[in-house]
Scaffold this active site. Sequence first.
Site: not given
Ligand code: 0O3
Ligand code: SF4
Length: 316
Positions: A46, A131, A170, A200, A228-229, A273
């Site tokens: 994100h 997710e 996560t 995580c 972005s969560s 992200s």
């Molecule tokens: O899940 P989130 O909205 O925070 O996603 P981002 O910002 O793309 O960050 C990566 C985290 C992810 C892929 C799921 O854990």
């Molecule tokens: Fe994987 Fe990053 Fe999401 Fe944690 S925040 S679950 S390491 S993608």
Amino acid sequence: MTKPALTLYLAAPRGFCAGVDRAIKIVEMAIGKWGAPVYVRHEIVHNKFVVDSLREKGAVFVEELDECPDDRPVIFSAHGVPKSVPAAAEAREMIYVDATCPLVSKVHIEAQRHAEAGLQMIMIGHKGHPETIGTMGQLPEGEVLLVETAADVATVEVRDPDRLAYVTQTTLSVDDTKGIVAALEERFPNIIGPHKEDICYATTNRQEAVKSVAPKADALLVVGAPNSSNSRRLVEVGAKNGCDYAQLVQRAENIDWRALDGIRSVAITAGASAPELLVNEVIDAFRERYDVTVEVVETAVETVEFKVPRVLRQPA
Ligand code: 0O3
Ligand code: SF4
């Protein structure tokens, strides 16, 4: 004219996690291997800057698999997908690469394992987040019950209160999730869960780092995207831990300089992200206006790395 003095507290760890790094590499390597265009189902992570950069290299971002042609490779985003998505790609004989973070896949496996053992699943997560959709989609529709808050726990209707298990998104707030888990355990004392929760290492570490910088600073800026969560949770953690002004900024151009008038210190972090390049852009914007002293506040050292799938690796 002399610039006013300002201390920037840089939270560490911040920014890219191992799952994001791997997902971006997967897109780049797929373009290298198969040429453009390579389709990506949902923003790979994100972040608009990341998505725009990959688009320039030949990635085409779509929301649904229906929007992809049969004869081009497609990549599934780091957030994970319901089981129906790879199944549909296989039915169409498409080439696909799953960039789901291994730590999200681990939660998928957990949910399936509990369901196979005859337990009804509860997911703690945000409704509509990819997710959550992906994890709930590991089991047939209606099988996983979603709770977003401790209040939801009071009203969730289960088949058998003694045959339950839960998983979590996560990227949740560690502190808020503790409250929801406590409510679940109080109402359903026999519920089975992960050792702690499924949040995580990267989410946990970034929140801990914010907790140590937030009380020192007059303001907190979180570099990250509104969808972005994990980035949004960092803003909340900052606000709850002693920082009266906590804001999400996508780029330096989004900083509200008037709101920062008179401040002496700012804490900066970035969501999992958000590229470090954007953090540097924000620091440079402060340097233009202030006489900046940077202080790094490190609360953990991260060494996690995930391999890219074998299909994309160069032969040794
Ligand atoms: O899940 P989130 O909205 O925070 O996603 P981002 O910002 O793309 O960050 C990566 C985290 C992810 C892929 C799921 O854990
Ligand atoms: Fe994987 Fe990053 Fe999401 Fe944690 S925040 S679950 S390491 S993608």
